[in-house]
Design a protein around this motif. Structure first.
Motif, PDB file in Angstrom:
ATOM      1  N   LEU A 393       0.830  -1.288  -0.209  1.00 22.60           N
ATOM      2  CA  LEU A 393       0.021   0.023   0.043  1.00 22.60           C
ATOM      3  C   LEU A 393       0.889   1.426  -0.106  1.00 22.60           C
ATOM      4  CD1 LEU A 393      -2.032  -2.267   1.193  1.00 22.60           C
ATOM      5  CD2 LEU A 393      -3.180  -0.465   2.151  1.00 22.60           C
ATOM      6  N   GLU A 394       2.182   1.082  -0.177  1.00 20.83           N
ATOM      7  CA  GLU A 394       3.010   2.238  -0.222  1.00 20.83           C
ATOM      8  C   GLU A 394       4.355   1.784  -0.805  1.00 20.83           C
ATOM      9  OE1 GLU A 394       5.357   4.525   3.278  1.00 20.83           O
ATOM     10  OE2 GLU A 394       2.937   4.824   3.395  1.00 20.83           O
ATOM     11  N   SER A 395       4.906   2.690  -1.703  1.00 24.19           N
ATOM     12  CA  SER A 395       6.167   2.405  -2.363  1.00 24.19           C
ATOM     13  C   SER A 395       7.020   3.466  -2.789  1.00 24.19           C
ATOM     14  CB  SER A 395       5.812   1.819  -3.819  1.00 24.19           C
ATOM     15  OG  SER A 395       7.058   1.326  -4.495  1.00 24.19           O
ATOM     16  N   ASN A 396       8.450   3.257  -2.481  1.00 21.13           N
ATOM     17  CA  ASN A 396       9.361   4.218  -2.549  1.00 21.13           C
ATOM     18  C   ASN A 396      10.039   3.922  -4.005  1.00 21.13           C
ATOM     19  OD1 ASN A 396      10.611   6.666  -1.931  1.00 21.13           O
ATOM     20  ND2 ASN A 396      12.294   5.770  -0.891  1.00 21.13           N
ATOM     21  N   GLY A 397       9.251   3.329  -4.647  1.00 17.46           N
ATOM     22  CA  GLY A 397       9.798   2.854  -5.958  1.00 17.46           C
ATOM     23  C   GLY A 397      10.496   1.699  -6.235  1.00 17.46           C
ATOM     24  N   GLN A 398      10.693   0.743  -5.174  1.00 21.95           N
ATOM     25  CA  GLN A 398      11.330  -0.346  -5.114  1.00 21.95           C
ATOM     26  C   GLN A 398      10.438  -1.631  -5.561  1.00 21.95           C
ATOM     27  OE1 GLN A 398      10.023   1.037  -2.557  1.00 21.95           O
ATOM     28  NE2 GLN A 398       9.629  -0.285  -0.601  1.00 21.95           N
ATOM     29  N   PRO A 545     -20.461   9.257  -3.555  1.00 23.51           N
ATOM     30  CA  PRO A 545     -19.460  10.212  -3.057  1.00 23.51           C
ATOM     31  C   PRO A 545     -18.129   9.938  -2.733  1.00 23.51           C
ATOM     32  CG  PRO A 545     -20.848   9.825  -0.950  1.00 23.51           C
ATOM     33  CD  PRO A 545     -21.249   8.937  -1.997  1.00 23.51           C
ATOM     34  N   VAL A 546     -16.956  10.890  -2.761  1.00 22.78           N
ATOM     35  CA  VAL A 546     -15.716  10.314  -2.306  1.00 22.78           C
ATOM     36  C   VAL A 546     -16.016  10.525  -0.713  1.00 22.78           C
ATOM     37  CG1 VAL A 546     -13.394  11.327  -2.170  1.00 22.78           C
ATOM     38  CG2 VAL A 546     -14.754  11.694  -4.255  1.00 22.78           C
ATOM     39  N   ARG A 547     -15.375   9.303   0.003  1.00 23.44           N
ATOM     40  CA  ARG A 547     -15.271   9.044   1.292  1.00 23.44           C
ATOM     41  C   ARG A 547     -13.943   9.362   1.895  1.00 23.44           C
ATOM     42  NH1 ARG A 547     -20.322   7.260   2.805  1.00 23.44           N
ATOM     43  NH2 ARG A 547     -20.001   7.986   4.695  1.00 23.44           N
ATOM     44  N   LYS A 548     -13.685  10.135   3.002  1.00 23.92           N
ATOM     45  CA  LYS A 548     -12.498   9.850   3.788  1.00 23.92           C
ATOM     46  C   LYS A 548     -12.569   8.645   4.787  1.00 23.92           C
ATOM     47  CE  LYS A 548     -11.259  14.524   3.180  1.00 23.92           C
ATOM     48  NZ  LYS A 548     -11.307  15.991   3.716  1.00 23.92           N
ATOM     49  N   VAL A 549     -11.508   8.130   4.831  1.00 28.02           N
ATOM     50  CA  VAL A 549     -11.579   6.793   5.483  1.00 28.02           C
ATOM     51  C   VAL A 549     -10.401   6.861   6.877  1.00 28.02           C
ATOM     52  CG1 VAL A 549     -11.458   4.180   5.610  1.00 28.02           C
ATOM     53  CG2 VAL A 549     -12.134   5.303   3.758  1.00 28.02           C
ATOM     54  N   VAL A 550     -10.591   6.200   7.764  1.00 29.07           N
ATOM     55  CA  VAL A 550      -9.661   6.254   8.781  1.00 29.07           C
ATOM     56  C   VAL A 550      -9.685   4.838   9.462  1.00 29.07           C
ATOM     57  CG1 VAL A 550      -9.789   8.686   9.580  1.00 29.07           C
ATOM     58  CG2 VAL A 550     -11.466   6.934  10.696  1.00 29.07           C
ATOM     59  N   GLU A 557       0.092   1.712  12.308  1.00 28.18           N
ATOM     60  CA  GLU A 557       0.882   2.281  11.109  1.00 28.18           C
ATOM     61  C   GLU A 557      -0.200   3.389  10.298  1.00 28.18           C
ATOM     62  OE1 GLU A 557       3.391   2.040   7.474  1.00 28.18           O
ATOM     63  OE2 GLU A 557       3.493   1.489   9.566  1.00 28.18           O
ATOM     64  N   ASP A 558      -1.507   3.383  10.629  1.00 31.85           N
ATOM     65  CA  ASP A 558      -2.507   4.278  10.116  1.00 31.85           C
ATOM     66  C   ASP A 558      -2.917   5.400  10.888  1.00 31.85           C
ATOM     67  OD1 ASP A 558      -2.078   2.564   7.923  1.00 31.85           O
ATOM     68  OD2 ASP A 558      -3.843   1.348   8.326  1.00 31.85           O
ATOM     69  N   MET A 559      -2.175   5.492  12.121  1.00 30.51           N
ATOM     70  CA  MET A 559      -2.573   6.624  13.018  1.00 30.51           C
ATOM     71  C   MET A 559      -2.330   7.986  12.362  1.00 30.51           C
ATOM     72  SD  MET A 559      -1.332   5.707  16.618  1.00 30.51           S
ATOM     73  CE  MET A 559      -1.801   7.087  17.599  1.00 30.51           C
ATOM     74  N   GLY A 646       7.748   3.789  -8.961  1.00 29.05           N
ATOM     75  CA  GLY A 646       7.957   5.181  -8.206  1.00 29.05           C
ATOM     76  C   GLY A 646       7.267   5.280  -7.159  1.00 29.05           C
ATOM     77  N   GLN A 647       7.119   6.283  -6.497  1.00 23.62           N
ATOM     78  CA  GLN A 647       6.572   6.480  -5.221  1.00 23.62           C
ATOM     79  C   GLN A 647       4.904   6.007  -5.268  1.00 23.62           C
ATOM     80  OE1 GLN A 647       7.454   9.900  -2.959  1.00 23.62           O
ATOM     81  NE2 GLN A 647       9.859   9.389  -2.810  1.00 23.62           N
ATOM     82  N   MET A 648       4.394   5.641  -4.385  1.00 22.67           N
ATOM     83  CA  MET A 648       2.923   5.623  -4.271  1.00 22.67           C
ATOM     84  C   MET A 648       2.265   5.485  -2.697  1.00 22.67           C
ATOM     85  SD  MET A 648       0.274   3.266  -3.451  1.00 22.67           S
ATOM     86  CE  MET A 648       1.186   1.491  -3.491  1.00 22.67           C
ATOM     87  N   MET A 649       1.302   6.104  -2.464  1.00 22.43           N
ATOM     88  CA  MET A 649       0.809   5.951  -1.089  1.00 22.43           C
ATOM     89  C   MET A 649      -0.980   6.058  -0.882  1.00 22.43           C
ATOM     90  SD  MET A 649       1.922   8.576   1.891  1.00 22.43           S
ATOM     91  CE  MET A 649       1.538  10.097   1.256  1.00 22.43           C
ATOM     92  N   VAL A 650      -1.304   5.081  -0.019  1.00 20.38           N
ATOM     93  CA  VAL A 650      -2.726   4.843  -0.046  1.00 20.38           C
ATOM     94  C   VAL A 650      -3.140   5.794   1.431  1.00 20.38           C
ATOM     95  CG1 VAL A 650      -4.642   3.438   0.627  1.00 20.38           C
ATOM     96  CG2 VAL A 650      -2.949   2.700  -1.146  1.00 20.38           C
ATOM     97  N   TRP A 651      -2.292   5.724   2.464  1.00 24.39           N
ATOM     98  CA  TRP A 651      -2.829   6.320   3.668  1.00 24.39           C
ATOM     99  C   TRP A 651      -2.016   7.518   3.573  1.00 24.39           C
ATOM    100  CZ3 TRP A 651      -6.567   5.186   6.543  1.00 24.39           C
ATOM    101  CH2 TRP A 651      -7.175   3.835   6.546  1.00 24.39           C
ATOM    102  N   PHE A 652      -2.613   8.794   3.794  1.00 26.42           N
ATOM    103  CA  PHE A 652      -1.862  10.011   3.897  1.00 26.42           C
ATOM    104  C   PHE A 652      -1.888  10.582   5.257  1.00 26.42           C
ATOM    105  CE2 PHE A 652      -4.139   9.217  -0.242  1.00 26.42           C
ATOM    106  CZ  PHE A 652      -3.018   9.394  -1.148  1.00 26.42           C
ATOM    107  N   PRO A 653      -0.754  10.986   5.563  1.00 24.87           N
ATOM    108  CA  PRO A 653      -0.490  11.662   6.881  1.00 24.87           C
ATOM    109  C   PRO A 653      -1.370  13.147   6.821  1.00 24.87           C
ATOM    110  CG  PRO A 653       1.417  11.098   6.020  1.00 24.87           C
ATOM    111  CD  PRO A 653       0.511  10.823   4.813  1.00 24.87           C
ATOM    112  N   THR A 654      -1.942  13.284   7.966  1.00 28.49           N
ATOM    113  CA  THR A 654      -2.842  14.375   8.308  1.00 28.49           C
ATOM    114  C   THR A 654      -2.006  15.587   8.993  1.00 28.49           C
ATOM    115  OG1 THR A 654      -3.722  13.508   9.962  1.00 28.49           O
ATOM    116  CG2 THR A 654      -4.983  13.233   8.162  1.00 28.49           C
ATOM    117  N   SER A 655      -0.908  15.359   9.475  1.00 32.63           N
ATOM    118  CA  SER A 655      -0.257  16.338   9.925  1.00 32.63           C
ATOM    119  C   SER A 655       1.444  15.828  10.009  1.00 32.63           C
ATOM    120  CB  SER A 655      -0.158  16.226  11.815  1.00 32.63           C
ATOM    121  OG  SER A 655       0.054  15.159  12.276  1.00 32.63           O
TER     122      SER A 655
END
Length: 805
Positions: A393-398, A545-550, A557-559, A646-655
């Motif tokens: 669910l996340e990659s730095n290009g590897q 609708p677009v939904r935000k998920v927590v 890992e997803d805090m 390349g880089q990819m991310m599913v869970w986005f930091p909020t701070s």
């Protein structure tokens, strides 16, 4: 000759459509709900239909091509005596890839008739038959080794037949896939060639195994499902009894890795290797259905809850760790190192389909749909010729899809699964028709004794409008059950592991012949009971609708992070659209606004989400600062990596507290990195991401696996001469399950002119697990520095971070 039942199967192996003669009667217990076979459903949509066609025209041919070029087919030729040589491939389970692709080709033939493919299958099956030993034994590694006096027998195989199957021989695993392929081929072509090979094999297994004979359980489950298919096609109960035998003798006191720690009926948690697990749970479901076994049903129902409530990724992927290719403890769900094997996603679809057929509850199809549109679909490229093994669910290009693998279970599994997708859309009882998936199609369905033609129009997963036209052969009453997905009822996932951040108040609407009707919900289905006549229309409008998920707070890992979902589709940010290739440093605030639109020219046409984010960056004094706001475009997770790594991310930091900031411009970060072994992970050593411990898979690391007992090195080349006097390193060690340990020793060298010299250490060298190893040395002015590492004689090693100051 054994009388056979010619009916069609979905890939999940469940009885679907009868024809021909048999001694079986309708009184035999079975799943109370039956899927409508994929052969009765013709897709007309723009999403799945093209993918199924590509599977036929691209995936299956290239998969057979790799089976030829890698020696998998030649193994059968050598075992048959039609060629000479030793075992050609890496693993003794490589036979299974050929079987799985035959299964997929057989399914594909029923949708896309191909005389050349059918002739190729005939030739291939003849080779398989000739490779089979006179008593029915079929395992090319042993047969070939015996031609060479035992030389070349794989270390996993064991000296005698079957004795190592509970460990790693995979003899029964291979046969399980043979049996599934044989039934699929028979149903597609009417030819008994492969089926007769399978029955000869199964009769040998039945002769050799039993409570008073060999009592070895399969180390990798799948034969259980294969034997049930043979039972269904022949009506011979010995195959069903043998499937149950292999389940009942499993555990206790075995390894949790292959689910033998407890008896299957006593298990309540999803443990061990995730593919093995889902195949076993699917086999248990078959037994529960056919034999009305409440103990098996109770066990798999509890296991499902344990899995979905604490061990499943937002994408539907399962399996958090690579060491066991499977489950970790509840809520341990790292993103960058998420394993989420493609085969496990397919296995979990099998499992959820079966649970739905037993319970009739929509929550199982909710998970099936989530997995189908996200973690499973991610496993194959848009071009249908590249594949993921893990789906992080996340990659730095590897990470990058591959054309093939040494262990090629995932491409062959994709080849057999994709053509059967239409078989998951509908299901029936004598009086009910379930609509589970929303895909444009034309279907001919039998409900009890009533024939009904269903026309479905939908633009899923991009649009929530669905139109069903019901055309019964004669007017009559039955219940139409339309699944109302959890995501349309403010439920991100059953059990609450993931939740939407807000409540959507827009209701699901159903119209019958243009008139709105009240929702009559039961078990997650809208029930429409009426006397149907030809031309009746049911329209459904699902809000999308677009939904935000927590995530649940226990998923560390997803805090302080959010994800984005629309309908069943999970979204991600990927390098081509965002921030000159950087997305891991982004922060998206909880209240960030967003829009969504369909872009027909992007990734063969896809819905995107547009929002805004802020770059973050470390400073030399260790602080994290926010840079300017910039637009962020999100694409469906399943479509990532179709334009390169390349880089990819599913869970986005909020701070900034949970962000991955761009590194500060330190000496190490400004350096050019070289190493004794160049891999994509080399960028980890100076990315300034500190792990929690030496086995922290949420942080990128560089490693030398599988090399061991040798000297390795990493080098920093400076842009200009630098004076340095201290360094520290954090080692990667994935013991006890993995192949890396902290090294035996290490040394720092600097470039003095054209000569590498050791620094003069002021403090002792230490080798520490779960912490930094620091070294002070007399200052040197140099243009390059090197860390030389002595690997253990039995293990590789790796580096999370190497700092030079």
């Amino acid at each position: 000759m054994t009388k056979l039942v010619r009916f069609v199967f979905t890939i999940s192996g469940i009885m679907l459509l009868y024809s021909g003669c048999t001694k079986k009667t309708s009184s035999v217990a079975d799943y109370p709900i039956q899927p409508v076979p994929f052969t009765a459903v013709k897709l007309t949509d723009n999403f799945w239909a093209p993918r199924i066609k590509k599977n036929a025209s691209v995936t299956i041919p290239i998969a057979f091509g790799f089976c030829e070029s890698t020696g998998r087919v030649k193994n059968f030729e050598i075992a048959a005596g039609r060629d000479t040589g030793k075992f050609q491939t890496i693993y003794p389970f490589d036979d299974s890839d050929v079987y799985k692709i035959i299964e997929g080709a057989s399914y594909s033939l029923q949708t896309f008739p191909d005389p050349k493919l059918e002739v190729y299958l005939d030739t291939l099956i003849k080779k398989i038959g000739l490779a089979q030993e006179p008593d029915g034994y079929l395992y090319t590694n042993r047969t070939i080794a015996e031609k060479h006096g035992g030389k070349g027998l794989h270390e996993w195989a064991g000296k005698n037949r079957w004795e190592m199957d509970s460990v790693l021989s995979h003899e029964l695993y291979n046969l399980g896939h043979l049996y599934e392929a044989a039934v699929a081929h028979y149903q597609a072509t009417g030819k008994r060639t492969l089926l007769d090979i399978a029955l000869k094999s199964a009769d040998l297994v039945n002769k050799d195994f039993g409570y008073d004979r060999i009592k070895v359980y399969p180390g990798h489950q799948v034969i259980e499902m294969g034997l049930v298919k043979l039972y269904r096609v022949t009506g011979d109960k010995k195959y069903l009894d043998l499937a149950r035998f292999f389940l009942d003798i499993r555990g206790p006191k075995g390894r949790s890795y292959n689910q033998a720690n407890l008896r299957p009926v006593d298990q309540t948690e999803a443990v061990g290797h995730s593919v093995r697990a889902t195949y076993m749970y699917s086999g248990m479901a078959d037994i529960a259905a056919i034999e009305n076994d409440s103990a098996y049903l109770n066990a798999i129902t509890k296991i499902w809850e344990n899995l979905v409530y604490g061990k499943m990724y937002l994408t539907g992927g399962i399996g958090a760790t690579g060491g066991n290719e499977g489950f970790a403890d509840p809520y341990i769900l790292p993103n960058m190192s998420a394993y989420c094997e493609t085969c496990a996603s397919i296995g979990d679809i099998f499992f959820n389909q079966r649970l739905f057929l037993l319970h009739g509850q929509s929550k199982y199809i909710d998970i099936l749909e989530k997995t189908l549109y996200n973690s499973m679909l991610s496993g194959v490229s848009l071009s249908a010729d590249r594949f993921f093994y893990p789906n992080p669910l996340e990659s730095n290009g590897q990470h990058q899809r591959q054309a093939w693998f040494g262990c090629a279970c995932c491409p062959s599994n994709v080849a057999r699964f994709v053509p059967a997708i239409p078989g998951y859309i509908y299901a029936v009882t004598d009086k009910e028709l379930y609509v589970n998936l929303f895909i444009s199609n034309e279907a001919d369905i039998t409900i009890g004794k009533r024939k009904v033609r269903i026309s479905q129009k939908a633009n899923f997963p991009w649009d929530g409008k669905v139109e069903l036209t019901v055309n019964p052969e004669t007017n009559g009453k039955f219940i139409l059950k339309i699944r109302i997905p959890g995501w349309a009822q403010n439920e991100a996932q059953p059990g609450g592991l993931y939740k939407f951040t807000d409540q959507d108040t827009e209701p699901v609407k159903i119209f019958i012949n243009g008139k709105v009707t009240d929702l009559n919900l039961a078990d997650g289905y809208a029930l429409v009971s009426r006397k149907w006549k030809s031309g009746d229309k049911v329209e459904v409008e699902f809000p999308m609708p677009v939904r935000k998920v927590v995530a649940d707070a226990r998923v560390k890992e997803d805090m302080d992070k959010i994800a984005f979902q629309r309908g069943p589709v999970i979204y991600c940010a990927e390098w081509p659209e965002n921030n000159t290739g950087n997305v891991l440093d982004l922060v998206i605030k909880k209240d960030a606004p967003f829009t969504t639109e369909f872009e027909p020219s992007l990734l063969e046409g896809t819905q995107v989400i547009e929002t805004s984010g802020v770059q973050t960056k470390k400073t030399l004094n260790g602080k994290v600062v926010m840079l300017g706001t910039e637009p962020v475009k999100l694409i469906p997770y399943a479509l990532w990596n179709n334009r390169g790594a390349g880089q990819m991310m599913v869970w986005f930091p909020t701070s900034t507290k949970s962000s991955h900031p761009l590194p500060a411009p330190t000496i190490a970060n400004r350096s050019k990195v070289r190493a004794s072994k160049i891999t994509k992970e080399l960028s980890a050593v100076n990315d300034q991401a500190e792990p929690a411990n030496s086995n922290d898979h949420s942080v990128l690391y560089y490693h030398w696996w599988p090399d061991k007992d040798k000297l390795e090195w990493v080098e920093y080349d400076f842009n200009k001469p630098e004076t340095i006097s201290k360094t520290k390193v954090y080692w990667f060690d994935d013991g006890p399950d993995g192949g890396c340990r902290i090294p035996d020793s290490w040394e720092i060298l600097y470039l003095n002119g054209n000569i590498w010299e050791s620094v003069s250490a002021k403090t002792p060298y230490k080798v520490t697990k779960d912490g930094w190893d620091s070294l002070l040395f007399n200052p040197v002015k140099t243009t390059a520095v090197k860390i030389k590492v002595k690997l253990n004689k039995d293990f590789a090693s790796g580096i999370y971070e190497w700092i030079v100051e």
